[in-house]
Design an enzyme around this catalytic site. Sequence first.
Site, PDB file in Angstrom:
ATOM      1  N   HIS A 117      79.961  21.721   5.066  1.00  0.00           N
ATOM      2  CA  HIS A 117      79.129  20.523   5.228  1.00  0.00           C
ATOM      3  C   HIS A 117      79.930  19.269   4.852  1.00  0.00           C
ATOM      4  CE1 HIS A 117      75.133  18.336   4.683  1.00  0.00           C
ATOM      5  NE2 HIS A 117      75.990  17.520   4.096  1.00  0.00           N
ATOM      6  N   GLU A 118      80.610  19.309   3.679  1.00  0.00           N
ATOM      7  CA  GLU A 118      81.396  18.154   3.220  1.00  0.00           C
ATOM      8  C   GLU A 118      82.659  17.965   4.057  1.00  0.00           C
ATOM      9  OE1 GLU A 118      80.242  16.009   1.199  1.00  0.00           O
ATOM     10  OE2 GLU A 118      78.467  17.209   0.730  1.00  0.00           O
ATOM     11  N   HIS A 141      82.016  15.930   7.126  1.00  0.00           N
ATOM     12  CA  HIS A 141      82.047  14.484   6.859  1.00  0.00           C
ATOM     13  C   HIS A 141      83.488  13.963   6.863  1.00  0.00           C
ATOM     14  CE1 HIS A 141      77.835  14.143   5.962  1.00  0.00           C
ATOM     15  NE2 HIS A 141      77.884  14.878   4.863  1.00  0.00           N
ATOM     16  N   ASP A 190      72.364  12.166   2.767  1.00  0.00           N
ATOM     17  CA  ASP A 190      72.800  11.863   4.127  1.00  0.00           C
ATOM     18  C   ASP A 190      71.734  11.085   4.894  1.00  0.00           C
ATOM     19  OD1 ASP A 190      75.210  13.100   3.720  1.00  0.00           O
ATOM     20  OD2 ASP A 190      74.597  15.016   4.572  1.00  0.00           O
TER      21      ASP A 190
END
Length: 407
Positions: A66-67, A70, A163
């Site tokens: 997930h990170e 980004h 987010d």
Amino acid sequence: MGKGIKIMKIGGIRIEVDVSWFFLLGFFVLIIADSSVLQESNLNGGLIFLTALAITLIFFAGLLLHELAHTWVARLRGLEVDNIRLFFLGGVSNIKSEPRTPFEEFIITIVGPLTSALLGGLFLLVNLAVGAQAGVFYWATGYLAFINLIIAAFNMIPAFPLDGGHVLKSVIWAITKDNFKAMRSASLVGQGFGFISLAGGVFIALNGDIFDGILLAFFGWYLISAARRSYLQALGEKYLKNVAVEQVMSRPFAVIQPEAPINQLVFEFFMRGFKVVPVVENGYLLGLVTNNEISKIPKADWVNRRVMDVMKRRGSLEVAQLEDNLEETIKKLLLNGQPAMPVLNAERLFVGLLNPEDVGRYLRMRIQYGDKLPTSQPGGWNYPQPPQNNQPQNPYSGYLNEHGPQG
């Protein structure tokens, strides 16, 4: 957060874990190991623990992906990324450069929840494919599908700095064409969600569910503090970038001589509300002294001990010049852990002191008056001048004659 523990690098991005992450890791392992499915399976104690650990590590790998989503998109957009930190409440990507457009912020943000949703969908497909006859594996894939989908949905709550809060900010930014107004609005919404969570957590705890209540209240506190911190950072980026230290520092400032007894320092300065006092001789800075240093000296010695005995000496201090950039100076101040930053003029004479209260006051004035606030001093100040005669002067005349040169 303090300094993290580096565990690996992925694509040049440093992956760190906070100490609090290990508590979360242990908590998840215990919760999963205690589940009825594993406890009622034919696995022995050791295999139950290893299964719970494997499921937990897969879950954290999903958080990391997930990170990474980004950071990878941010780098594709030409933004600098420092590291990813995993901690008690999940993870955070340290993207050092701010997005330049609303679209850039939106696309960098949205890929995180989309990644979690995609992972949840993949685990769900596997779960449906293997069927209930797969036993523990069926339960584990279902659990991972559920938790990844929950993470995707949870992150889309429009509460900054989640987010969803960043997505909200990008939308407001696109509508108003003002990044700062968008940040302020998103921060207020985030703080609103935080207060609701905090109040809800207290209510739940008072009604008997203490653990869940404390967890929700802690999350609310995190949202409030993180949203405020992000807003203050935005304030700094808007108002401190092109400001000189001279415009914000306190002046004229009370000083004390190095030969003064400690009791004079206490009664004339600290008892009148001073938090830090410059030690100055002939206009030259020798050091700083705070109440922390005084508290280590027995009261009976205050008459006999001198300020020079307890001050933090000039050689161990960061100092600023009048023309230095305020934003960079504040970073040095906080990094060095000083209570204040002494300010010197071109002749190295002490002319003022910069502390966090000065910056807070300046920001409040800028918020109130905006661009109407003058960016330069209207009349100038009479700073001390160096001695004017034909003989070279020792700037530390009395102190150095007795003690020799100091760092």
